[in-house]
Design a protein around this motif. Structure first.
Motif, PDB file in Angstrom:
ATOM      1  N   GLU A  10       9.507   6.236  21.413  1.00  0.00           N
ATOM      2  CA  GLU A  10      10.597   6.034  20.454  1.00  0.00           C
ATOM      3  C   GLU A  10      11.798   6.914  20.787  1.00  0.00           C
ATOM      4  O   GLU A  10      12.953   6.509  20.611  1.00  0.00           O
TER       5      GLU A  10
ATOM      6  N   PHE B 234     -12.919  27.122   5.085  1.00  0.00           N
ATOM      7  CA  PHE B 234     -12.527  28.510   4.821  1.00  0.00           C
ATOM      8  C   PHE B 234     -11.184  28.635   4.111  1.00  0.00           C
ATOM      9  O   PHE B 234     -10.598  29.707   4.052  1.00  0.00           O
TER      10      PHE B 234
ATOM     11  N   TYR C  43      10.616   4.547   9.047  1.00  0.00           N
ATOM     12  CA  TYR C  43      10.714   5.190  10.357  1.00  0.00           C
ATOM     13  C   TYR C  43       9.764   4.524  11.355  1.00  0.00           C
ATOM     14  O   TYR C  43      10.127   4.210  12.486  1.00  0.00           O
ATOM     15  N   GLU C  44       8.539   4.277  10.891  1.00  0.00           N
ATOM     16  CA  GLU C  44       7.524   3.713  11.793  1.00  0.00           C
ATOM     17  C   GLU C  44       7.942   2.340  12.308  1.00  0.00           C
ATOM     18  O   GLU C  44       7.842   2.046  13.499  1.00  0.00           O
ATOM     19  N   LYS C  45       8.410   1.502  11.392  1.00  0.00           N
ATOM     20  CA  LYS C  45       8.797   0.153  11.787  1.00  0.00           C
ATOM     21  C   LYS C  45      10.047   0.184  12.672  1.00  0.00           C
ATOM     22  O   LYS C  45      10.188  -0.604  13.598  1.00  0.00           O
TER      23      LYS C  45
ATOM     24  N   PRO D 108      -5.380  10.509   5.699  1.00  0.00           N
ATOM     25  CA  PRO D 108      -6.325   9.653   6.404  1.00  0.00           C
ATOM     26  C   PRO D 108      -6.222   8.189   6.000  1.00  0.00           C
ATOM     27  O   PRO D 108      -6.006   7.904   4.830  1.00  0.00           O
ATOM     28  N   ALA D 109      -6.293   7.332   6.985  1.00  0.00           N
ATOM     29  CA  ALA D 109      -6.252   5.882   6.769  1.00  0.00           C
ATOM     30  C   ALA D 109      -5.007   5.458   5.988  1.00  0.00           C
ATOM     31  O   ALA D 109      -5.083   4.608   5.112  1.00  0.00           O
ATOM     32  N   GLY D 110      -3.877   6.080   6.289  1.00  0.00           N
ATOM     33  CA  GLY D 110      -2.623   5.688   5.649  1.00  0.00           C
ATOM     34  C   GLY D 110      -2.511   6.097   4.200  1.00  0.00           C
ATOM     35  O   GLY D 110      -1.622   5.624   3.495  1.00  0.00           O
TER      36      GLY D 110
ATOM     37  N   ILE E 273      -9.814  10.696   1.818  1.00  0.00           N
ATOM     38  CA  ILE E 273      -8.923   9.602   1.405  1.00  0.00           C
ATOM     39  C   ILE E 273      -8.556   9.698  -0.080  1.00  0.00           C
ATOM     40  O   ILE E 273      -7.434   9.381  -0.477  1.00  0.00           O
ATOM     41  N   HIS E 274      -9.512  10.132  -0.912  1.00  0.00           N
ATOM     42  CA  HIS E 274      -9.260  10.160  -2.365  1.00  0.00           C
ATOM     43  C   HIS E 274      -8.487  11.391  -2.802  1.00  0.00           C
ATOM     44  O   HIS E 274      -7.830  11.377  -3.841  1.00  0.00           O
TER      45      HIS E 274
ATOM     46  N   SER F  17     -14.656   8.487   6.339  1.00  0.00           N
ATOM     47  CA  SER F  17     -14.650   8.841   4.916  1.00  0.00           C
ATOM     48  C   SER F  17     -15.772   8.159   4.154  1.00  0.00           C
ATOM     49  O   SER F  17     -15.893   8.335   2.946  1.00  0.00           O
TER      50      SER F  17
ATOM     51  N   LEU G 205     -11.897  14.159  11.558  1.00  0.00           N
ATOM     52  CA  LEU G 205     -11.115  14.746  10.478  1.00  0.00           C
ATOM     53  C   LEU G 205     -11.518  16.202  10.261  1.00  0.00           C
ATOM     54  O   LEU G 205     -10.677  17.059  10.009  1.00  0.00           O
TER      55      LEU G 205
ATOM     56  N   SER H 140      -6.744   4.010  11.687  1.00  0.00           N
ATOM     57  CA  SER H 140      -6.808   3.884  10.231  1.00  0.00           C
ATOM     58  C   SER H 140      -8.203   3.433   9.793  1.00  0.00           C
ATOM     59  O   SER H 140      -8.780   3.975   8.852  1.00  0.00           O
TER      60      SER H 140
ATOM     61  N   LYS I  87       0.845  -1.208   0.000  1.00  0.00           N
ATOM     62  CA  LYS I  87       0.000   0.000   0.000  1.00  0.00           C
ATOM     63  C   LYS I  87       0.877   1.255   0.000  1.00  0.00           C
ATOM     64  O   LYS I  87       0.631   2.201  -0.752  1.00  0.00           O
TER      65      LYS I  87
ATOM     66  N   ILE J  89      -8.235  15.789   4.322  1.00  0.00           N
ATOM     67  CA  ILE J  89      -8.970  14.868   5.186  1.00  0.00           C
ATOM     68  C   ILE J  89      -9.874  13.950   4.366  1.00  0.00           C
ATOM     69  O   ILE J  89     -10.737  13.270   4.914  1.00  0.00           O
TER      70      ILE J  89
ATOM     71  N   VAL K 118       9.129   3.355  15.934  1.00  0.00           N
ATOM     72  CA  VAL K 118       7.875   3.321  16.689  1.00  0.00           C
ATOM     73  C   VAL K 118       7.602   1.889  17.145  1.00  0.00           C
ATOM     74  O   VAL K 118       7.273   1.638  18.294  1.00  0.00           O
ATOM     75  N   ASP K 119       7.761   0.942  16.210  1.00  0.00           N
ATOM     76  CA  ASP K 119       7.540  -0.458  16.563  1.00  0.00           C
ATOM     77  C   ASP K 119       8.825  -1.154  17.016  1.00  0.00           C
ATOM     78  O   ASP K 119       8.778  -2.304  17.434  1.00  0.00           O
TER      79      ASP K 119
ATOM     80  N   ASP L  40     -10.668   6.186  10.239  1.00  0.00           N
ATOM     81  CA  ASP L  40     -10.555   7.149   9.129  1.00  0.00           C
ATOM     82  C   ASP L  40     -11.386   6.678   7.944  1.00  0.00           C
ATOM     83  O   ASP L  40     -12.062   7.468   7.272  1.00  0.00           O
ATOM     84  N   GLU L  41     -11.309   5.380   7.662  1.00  0.00           N
ATOM     85  CA  GLU L  41     -12.087   4.838   6.542  1.00  0.00           C
ATOM     86  C   GLU L  41     -13.579   4.965   6.823  1.00  0.00           C
ATOM     87  O   GLU L  41     -14.371   5.248   5.924  1.00  0.00           O
TER      88      GLU L  41
ATOM     89  N   ASN M 285      -8.009  23.989   3.935  1.00  0.00           N
ATOM     90  CA  ASN M 285      -9.127  23.845   4.867  1.00  0.00           C
ATOM     91  C   ASN M 285     -10.426  23.777   4.079  1.00  0.00           C
ATOM     92  O   ASN M 285     -10.704  24.642   3.251  1.00  0.00           O
ATOM     93  N   PRO M 286     -11.242  22.743   4.307  1.00  0.00           N
ATOM     94  CA  PRO M 286     -12.433  22.568   3.463  1.00  0.00           C
ATOM     95  C   PRO M 286     -13.456  23.697   3.629  1.00  0.00           C
ATOM     96  O   PRO M 286     -14.191  24.000   2.695  1.00  0.00           O
TER      97      PRO M 286
END
Lengths: 300, 443
Positions: free
Chosen positions: B75, A137, A259-261, A247-249, A158-159, B412, B250, B405, A73, A156, A264-265, B408-409, A134-135
């Protein structure tokens, strides 16, 4: 003809001084570039969380990676965000040609103006664009509403989040380093070429197509390679500061995922594996471009 | 260039490099000055930390605290410890961080020091225990706590003549109140929302109130696909999409100015654009900046059960600390009555000691009589509050990412609330199963 080594050309004292002056750079390269690359290659074969001892797992990280839906993804996101590169290159060339036009006044002013986004702090840019997008204003939807278009939710949605980032990236990159490179490239084209073309009856478009574009091919070649490398490695700052990857990755790239892996993890081996795959992709693409470049790039 | 001058240049460069190398030697940086021990405390950028440090140094003059107020995300802490440059003291943001660091030996075990100094842990709120204890060993002490209540903007309630909620109000009462408080202007734009608050940390108590939870009792399964959980998420979803009494998270992020200490909902509440939201007592310090803001606190609404979310902050000693006994003085300070009272004065949440919370110092602070009723509500809700149970088979960041996540879906419009619950459960259980299987293989 006898050839001499560099050492033989330089006197003894000069050679020592040369090494001494180069030493900080060499140490920096070895310590901060070469060693981390080799370490990361090795680390990809281990499981490690920074504090406990490393566990050798051979190719388990790569195997998990191939079945990781998030990896694919975010690879898709990374490639999608690179769709702006050809537009950015075309825009930079257009701006450079406009700035290179002999009749234009205030060239230095315009050049500075176009280059400003490149030297502006990233955080300031993100705050500005968050307001623009900003949606309710924001400037973008206000302008669209003048044409009777209801703007989307941009960052904000996804598409629309990725196209929003592409537009923001174009605003920064079109007047940036690529424009300066093209300006320099245009200045290197001998005027006699254009004079000869004009004498032969070439129109402006024909002059561009048969004189400007081929003679700019080394510059274009360099810009394309660097842009693709930058595009594949980039996206971290935007995801980290502006969108949080959402949003949603939808705006997370491979750079952010590394970085995240890793941090963070705390799956350093897995993160190193992703970076190895990314390195491989960049390497293969660059090789392909070199092959194409050998046939299409014209050197004076 | 002549040979002699070249040699001079070489010597100058060598000397400069030598000075550079020597000046970066960490050993030369003083960790001790005379008989004073200097400790680095990594904490959040809350401005009141300086006052807390000042009080500590007054009580323990032989220890000086160097404040590292750039945040204490896991972290950052872990990376610094891995590099051997960790702080002496660090705050921890959740029980997941405590378990992660304790499991890998990154924290100093203070169990024996707690016994030696006769620190009575039963004085703390019982919910605080998982925040400093792992498998019977203590790794830090609480540094303040909060429980969520519903904060009500009295300016808005009075403007629209809506009565304040009662103590035993239900989800239906809440929805009706929020509907009465949501208003649009003449152009159809929202002037004021009745409610906001779907940040990850603020919907757990809605689940508990409806008899649902995130994990099964053995913490090996995610049960967000239960009918009660689906009903809860559907209720939260309808607040925005069906009844239009709240912005989606959001949209809230898009509306806010952000920045500074605090979050978007606090800012909107303070400027009278938001009538209700859940928060703890730590928000009072923000509200004192807005003298015209009139507000109160009421208990959270209930459905099948009464529940609120309990949050604590703890301070732990890291393994990089060279003076753990001196660092423990700071933990003793956190336990002291002086510090617990300072929490009340500086509005840094609630005292983590139940006895201080029950005392008149908290419930009837003579300097702030306007807070008496509110503090009573904070105290009452703490009695019903619960901890977020984290599963040891999935890391907190992985869980948070999976949930936000999918949410968010949902916001949306790509998933219904029921589908979102099933997807969250599926993704979290996939990670749990993978980690359980890795654990079995390594055994």
């Amino acid at each position: 003809m006898r050839t001499h080594s560099i050492g033989q050309h330089l006197k003894r004292g000069e050679f020592g001084a040369a090494i001494l002056f180069l030493l900080p750079n060499i140490i920096g390269f070895l310590g901060f570039t070469l060693f981390p690359i080799i370490f990361a290659l090795g680390l990809s074969l281990f499981k490690w969380n920074l504090l406990t001892p490393m566990e050798f797992v051979r190719f388990v990280n790569f195997k998990e990676l191939m079945h990781d839906p998030l990896f694919w993804k975010y690879l898709y996101n990374t490639i999608f965000l690179m769709l702006g590169i050809p537009i950015s290159i075309a825009g930079s060339l257009l701006l450079a040609m406009l700035l290179g036009w002999r009749g234009l006044r205030g060239v230095i002013f315009f050049r500075t103006l176009f280059y400003l986004p490149t030297i502006t702090s990233g955080i300031a840019l993100f705050i500005l664009w968050r307001w623009i997008y900003n949606p309710d204003f924001g400037l973008m939807n206000r302008v669209l509403s003048l044409f009777g278009i209801q703007g989307p939710n941009w960052l904000i949605d996804i598409h629309w989040a990725k196209p929003a980032l592409i537009i923001m990236g174009l605003w920064v990159s079109v007047g940036g380093v690529n424009m300066l490179l093209y300006l320099a490239g245009l200045k290197n084209i001998p005027l006699e070429m254009y004079e000869a073309a004009a004498i032969d009856g070439a129109s402006h478009w024909q002059q561009f197509r048969y004189v400007t574009w081929p003679l700019l091919s080394p510059t274009t070649f360099f810009i394309v390679i660097m842009s693709i490398i930058g595009g594949l490695q980039g996206g971290f700052e935007t995801a980290f500061i502006l969108t949080g990857g959402g949003p949603a990755g939808a705006t997370k790239t491979l750079g952010y995922y590394i970085y995240e892996k890793g941090f963070v993890d705390f799956q350093m081996g897995y993160a190193a594996g992703i970076s190895c795959i990314l390195f491989l992709i960049i390497f293969i693409l660059t090789l392909i471009q070199w092959r194409i470049g050998q046939r299409t790039v014209y050197y004076q | 260039m002549s040979r002699i001058r070249m040699k001079q240049v070489q010597y100058i460069v060598l000397i400069l490099v030598g000075i550079f190398l020597l000046s970066s030697d960490g050993e030369l940086i003083a960790g001790e000055k005379k008989n004073i021990v200097v400790l680095r405390w990594m904490t959040d950028p809350n401005p009141i930390r300086k006052q807390q440090v000042a009080l500590f140094e007054k009580m323990f003059p032989d220890v000086k605290i160097e404040l590292d107020a750039s945040g204490h995300r896991l972290e950052k802490v872990l990376t610094q410890i891995a590099a051997g440059a960790g702080p002496d003291l660090t705050d921890l943001e959740n029980t997941g961080a405590l378990h992660t660091l304790a499991k890998i030996g990154a924290l100093y075990d203070v169990t024996d020091l707690v016994k030696e100094h006769k620190i009575d842990l039963t004085k703390y709120w019982p919910q605080a225990r998982p925040w400093h204890e792992v498998n019977g060993r203590i790794y830090g002490l609480p540094n303040g706590c909060i429980s969520f209540v519903m904060l009500c903007n009295l300016n808005i309630f009075r403007k629209y003549n809506v009565p304040l909620p009662k103590e035993d109000w239900t989800w239906d009462d809440f929805r009706q109140t929020a509907e009465k408080l949501t208003r649009k202007d003449a152009k159809g734009r929202y002037e004021c929302f009745g409610y906001a608050g779907y940040a990850f940390h603020s919907w757990w108590h809605w689940l508990w109130q409806n008899g649902a939870d995130v994990f099964s009792p053995d913490l090996k399964r995610c049960i967000l696909d239960s009918p009660e959980a689906k009903e809860t998420v559907r209720f939260i979803y309808n607040l925005r999409n069906e009844w239009h009494v709240a912005p989606s998270p959001l949209e809230l992020a898009g509306m806010s100015g952000g920045g500074g200490w605090g979050q978007e909902d606090i800012n909107l509440f303070a400027v009278n654009k938001l009538a209700m939201f859940e928060r703890g007592r730590d928000s009072l310090i923000q509200f004192r900046k807005f003298p015209k803001l009139e507000w109160t606190a009421v208990p959270l609404p209930r459905k099948k059960d009464k529940a609120s979310t309990f949050y604590s902050r703890i301070t732990a000693i890291t393994r990089d600390c060279k003076h753990p006994r001196d660092a423990f003085k700071f933990l003793r300070f956190l336990y002291s009555e002086e510090f617990q009272r300072q929490i009340v004065d500086l509005v840094d949440g609630q005292p983590s000691r139940q006895d201080i919370c029950k005392s008149d110092y908290f419930l009837r602070d003579p300097n702030h009589p306007e807070d008496w009723e509110r503090n009573k509500i904070f105290y009452m809700e703490t009695e019903h509050s619960r901890n977020i149970h984290l599963s040891p088979y999935i890391s907190f960041p992985e869980m948070e990412r999976a949930i936000t996540s999918v949410f968010d879906e949902m916001w949306s419009g790509l998933l219904t609330p029921e589908q979102a619950c099933e997807k969250m459960a599926k993704e979290i259980n996939f990670i749990i199963d993978k980690n359980l299987s890795s654990e079995k293989k390594s055994q």
